[in-house]
Design a protein around this motif. Sequence first.
Motif, PDB file in Angstrom:
ATOM      1  N   UNK A 218       3.364   1.021  -2.449  1.00 31.29           N
ATOM      2  CA  UNK A 218       4.687   1.645  -2.362  1.00 31.29           C
ATOM      3  C   UNK A 218       4.693   2.940  -3.161  1.00 31.29           C
ATOM      4  N   UNK A 219       5.703   3.750  -2.892  1.00 30.26           N
ATOM      5  CA  UNK A 219       5.876   4.969  -3.662  1.00 30.26           C
ATOM      6  C   UNK A 219       6.097   4.680  -5.135  1.00 30.26           C
ATOM      7  N   UNK A 220       6.786   3.583  -5.440  1.00 34.99           N
ATOM      8  CA  UNK A 220       7.047   3.216  -6.827  1.00 34.99           C
ATOM      9  C   UNK A 220       5.746   2.901  -7.567  1.00 34.99           C
ATOM     10  N   UNK A 221       4.836   2.188  -6.903  1.00 34.68           N
ATOM     11  CA  UNK A 221       3.549   1.866  -7.525  1.00 34.68           C
ATOM     12  C   UNK A 221       2.765   3.142  -7.805  1.00 34.68           C
ATOM     13  N   UNK A 222       2.742   4.050  -6.833  1.00 33.44           N
ATOM     14  CA  UNK A 222       2.023   5.311  -7.003  1.00 33.44           C
ATOM     15  C   UNK A 222       2.646   6.118  -8.137  1.00 33.44           C
ATOM     16  N   UNK A 223       3.966   6.127  -8.201  1.00 32.56           N
ATOM     17  CA  UNK A 223       4.672   6.822  -9.268  1.00 32.56           C
ATOM     18  C   UNK A 223       4.294   6.266 -10.638  1.00 32.56           C
ATOM     19  N   UNK A 224       4.323   4.954 -10.775  1.00 35.94           N
ATOM     20  CA  UNK A 224       4.023   4.335 -12.064  1.00 35.94           C
ATOM     21  C   UNK A 224       2.592   4.643 -12.506  1.00 35.94           C
ATOM     22  N   UNK A 225       1.664   4.607 -11.572  1.00 31.95           N
ATOM     23  CA  UNK A 225       0.272   4.887 -11.920  1.00 31.95           C
ATOM     24  C   UNK A 225       0.055   6.368 -12.227  1.00 31.95           C
ATOM     25  N   UNK A 226       0.781   7.233 -11.543  1.00 35.51           N
ATOM     26  CA  UNK A 226       0.676   8.673 -11.839  1.00 35.51           C
ATOM     27  C   UNK A 226       1.157   8.954 -13.259  1.00 35.51           C
ATOM     28  N   UNK A 227       2.214   8.272 -13.680  1.00 36.22           N
ATOM     29  CA  UNK A 227       2.721   8.456 -15.037  1.00 36.22           C
ATOM     30  C   UNK A 227       1.715   7.975 -16.083  1.00 36.22           C
TER      31      UNK A 227
END
Length: 335
Positions: A218-227
């Motif tokens: 999901x976009x949320x997972x990608x966001x969390x890992x990018x952070x």
Amino acid sequence: MNKSKITVGVDIGGTNTVFGFIKENGNYLFSNSIPTQAHEDVHTFITRLAHEIKNSFKQYADNYILTGIGIAAPSANNFQGTIDTPSNIKWGKVNFVTLIKKYFQIPIAITNDANAAALGEYEFGLGKGLKNFIVITLGTGLGSGIIISGNLLYSEGGLAGEFGHTIVKPNGRLCNCHRRGCLETYASANGICRTVLDLIARYNEPSELQNIPFTQMTGEIINDLALKGDHIAVKAFQYTGKILGKALANLATSFVPEAIILFGGLSGSGELLLKPTRFHFEKNLLNIHKGKVKIFKSSIENGMAAVLGASSLVNKKINNHVMGININNNIEKNN
């Protein structure tokens, strides 16, 4: 005792459907969401939605009266009351207003989800005080709502603003609209997941994303890992921002808005997406417009812009008032 009036705003997305009870002053009394289940039959979906709305309203029935329902949906036609073969929901063309009236005998209005978000921003968000701006919805797909001289832009058929289906990569990724290279296959929640797969195949860098099946990404997972500094996740946002920024520069050349407002799930990534988008937008913008068009993230909390806009739309219908411009016949109805 006189009961206060409220309307229901509904925002149908490819993944989830959000609805809320909205007071006359634009404040929301209650909100909830249900899974859209995009492969489900539309009749089953409407039964579920009606059931949730009615059950949720019971606790407020002593003090409030429900006066109308406003619906925001992809590929919705406010003139005909239909949803016309949305790319990310497998309903085909359906007369949604007629179907939901079987459950509610009150005024019902429907419009494109991005148009509803634009109306919400115009009346309750960053669009207040602006006469020319564009809202870009970044959810399962990508949509646009365009305000010109304080009016929503429609077309003869009511389906203007399908910016997500402009082709940015000839012979590129296959879109659910059956064409290749559409913007929403790159700049959306689904698009960034597809970008991650491309990057994993291209680079040997270790990434936690390599261990996540595509159907669970999901976009949320990608966001969390990018952070957390995951290189593949960071690259995915940089690439998405590059594609989106260039496309928005082209859009701004045509409409020259005061501002572009990003709304929807992927916009919640904040500067991860905004920074590369703004950079490539300004880099590719026509010289005479450089520095004049701002890009913002929606300030309306909890992603409620489309719900508020849908509620406002049905209030306008109740008051026999329409906000819009027909671009083919040049019919303008001012607010």
